[in-house]
Design an enzyme around this catalytic site. Sequence first.
Site, PDB file in Angstrom:
ATOM      1  N   GLU A  91      32.224 114.602  28.560  1.00 43.33           N
ATOM      2  CA  GLU A  91      33.658 114.524  28.269  1.00 43.33           C
ATOM      3  C   GLU A  91      34.301 113.308  28.921  1.00 43.33           C
ATOM      4  OE1 GLU A  91      34.452 116.378  25.918  1.00 43.33           O
ATOM      5  OE2 GLU A  91      32.718 117.698  26.074  1.00 43.33           O
ATOM      6  N   MET A 119      36.538 119.745  25.978  1.00 39.30           N
ATOM      7  CA  MET A 119      37.276 118.872  25.072  1.00 39.30           C
ATOM      8  C   MET A 119      37.821 117.678  25.839  1.00 39.30           C
ATOM      9  SD  MET A 119      38.281 118.148  22.135  1.00 39.30           S
ATOM     10  CE  MET A 119      39.219 116.676  21.783  1.00 39.30           C
TER      11      MET A 119
END
Length: 898
Positions: A302, A267
């Site tokens: 990411e 994330m």
Amino acid sequence: MLRTDTPVTVYRKDYTPPALAIDHVDLVLELDPQRTIVTSTLGFHRAPGAAPDAALVLAGEELELVGVRLDGQPFTGVATATGSLTLTGLPAQGTLEITTACNPAANTTLSGLYVSNGNFFTQCEAEGFRRITYFLDRPDVMTTYRVTLRADRAAYPVLLSNGNLLSEQALPDGRHEAVWEDPFRKPSYLFALVAGKLECIEERIQSASGKEKLLQVWVEAQDLDKTRHAMDSLINSIHWDERRFGLELDLDRFMIVAVGDFNMGAMENKGLNIFNTKYVLANAQTATDVDFANIESVVGHEYFHNWTGNRVTCRDWFQLSLKEGLTVFRDQEFSADMMGSESGRAVKRIEDVRVLRQVQFPEDAGPMAHPVRPDSYEEINNFYTVTVYEKGAEVVRMYQTLLGRDGFRKGMDLYFERHDGQAVTCDDFRRAMADANGRDLTQFGLWYSQAGTPVVTVRTAWNAGAGTLDITLAQRCPKVGIETRDGTPEKQPFHIPFAIGLIGKDGEDLPLRLEGEAAAGDTTRVLDFTQAEQTFRFVGLPAGDAPTPSLLRNFSAPVIVDYDYSDSALTFLLEHDSDPFNRWEAGQRLATRVLLELVADAQAGRELKLSKALVDAFRAVLTDGTLNPAFREQALMLPAEAYLAERMGVADPAAIHRARLFLREGLARALKAEWLAAYESNATPGPYSPDADSAARRALRNLALGYLADTGDADMQALADKHYAESDNMTDRFAALSALVNSFAPGREHALADFYQRFENDPLVIDKWFSLQGMQRGEVGPHAGKRTIDVVRNLMEHPAFTLRNPNRARSLIFSFCSGNPAQFHAEDGSGYEFWADQVLALDAINPQVAARLARVMDRWQKYALPLRDRMRAALERVSASSTLSRDVREIVGKSLSA
């Protein structure tokens, strides 16, 4: 408690901006596993044009409301309901203070704030922030955050959040505090915190402009020796983004944190990326070459979100591909460049297209089919799909194909110039590309709004005397998924960049000139295919035999090409095509044709016969030392059973498996000498290195070992046993274990037991052990005995197995249900009963993971009776559950209504 409220369909057309804007957020979190107190102080003002009496409706889940204050005074205009907090009578501007409590230790969904192995972590995308505090939890609400974390110092010595660390101090009673501030406006889904017992490696680097940056990779202490590759990947990503797109890291520090319990791969929280351990931890003994490559790719992905997703984010979740498709394209380009050669780039392209065809194309044809930018959803977590990610990346790649690399860069520059710090739409990105290059890309926008995979039929007409070749392209794309149910108008033609080459009888590419052009140009031409049917005439070609067309070079668009190549033409392309992707494609087409003929023979009870033409084609590739070993490995892999099922009108998993196994074993025996030569000549002496050249040689060598073991010869299975015992790295050891298990070698049980004993304390390696057994072929024919489903059920009783860890659940259950079609689709329906059991069990723990497992049954109508009826019965059993989450209910409901 699961969200089992009545599903509500959210429509893109209903988007309205928020009535109130949040100017700044101060968060104070008193961290406690059972009862964390969160005080959220929001500075707000009414948005221009908003109604003066507009209420502020904040989202919240699994929260206890402790109190609300407005401008320092208790506020009573508060109403709570399931999933929301409504505040009425607010002034045009002011300061709200909302205090809530949550229970991170009880949060098994792994969304919001939760505890993993005694440490605190967060996951807020897509709608997890509402499980931390009441908030306008939507991506177009962008604001700055100041975060104060307080916790027991002994239990949680490390306190991390987004942005820059402002201060740290000790507090009474053995507690301590850290204050972080993120100077950049961001939506709530990018908020993150981590607290616990962690250690890090760190490095300081200089950015292109000379600024010093602190980089840290945080893990549990026992994993510190497995972080070097992740750090190197981060450094490479930072420098690549500077070179390729002129984008610098904008914070003083950048942190990666690894956690074992995580729903996703990673994330991109601003400055504090939280990763599944699977995509951080690696050393030679525990990670394969594929793991090393995946870590590099995911770290890059990411990091690249720092600009494509964070600095410019999505207006709403319908625009998810704006950040994900674009960033997947960027990580694909990064990984291809890291391969270090043109042949390496080609291998990367082949790998990406293989995933697209095996996973996304079926999604495009099933009940969950949706456009790259969906028009509606019930649960946004269900739309983190291969269509949004991988097909979205193909859409971005088509911009580069149409505009050229320099034109694409100009479009990116204008995009950031216009939209830095904003929440925008896919149309804004398209307009930036069009305006920067003076192109009309209106029709291209249909790639965002129309679902399905276009089929392009190709016809050719050769005029030998005139030296002209007419190429006629016709496109069709039937309604799919929601389009078949919601009255969607008939589809319009897509704008398809169709790359083509023509190869002369000498095997050389021909310079290409279209009718009306003064002179020939390059040997690859990108055709602007924009009509339902178009004819392109190539002129000035050598008279005589017709040239062989090389169609859709480098897979220039996510379409299916329908062209009736002869076997001899495919063999010719496999030998001569200068486009590496199409050279591979020719071999795959040939193998697919042979396999589907074998499937038909198996279904009809006819004798299966080995194709001499395919054996010869494989021999030619296998023995061609001029080809990159990684390319040869890709070219010598047979099409997957799932891909073959999609190529059939009605899928027959048992016949597919029998045909593919027959061909594989036949190729193994027919080319035994050549496989052995490849095995022996591709050894990589010296210490293990994950560099591209070494990984390529290991890939081909281990492919050869698998084929050799499949001969069934005792000496070859002994070779696999020796390979396992003498391996000094996980790539070789696991390849040998796979060869032993899938060839039913006598040493398989001993090797499995030895592997577990060696690595029982390394969760990621034990995931491999579970996964291999879930995907093993199962004992059939002369080896008839225990079925794979029996092995899987027994393994679920193993002390190392747990449903609560997503990696462990995926390693066994998902591997069996989605990675072992022949065993999963057993005629007695036992696989479907098992699937239903596990979807329901997982849904009670983690609906996101359960919904992903539910997708396995999307294509139930593709199968013949009695499989189809048994699949429907399993779906109906899940659908009948009174406690089903919204996540699973949407998937199962759409599958049954297709």
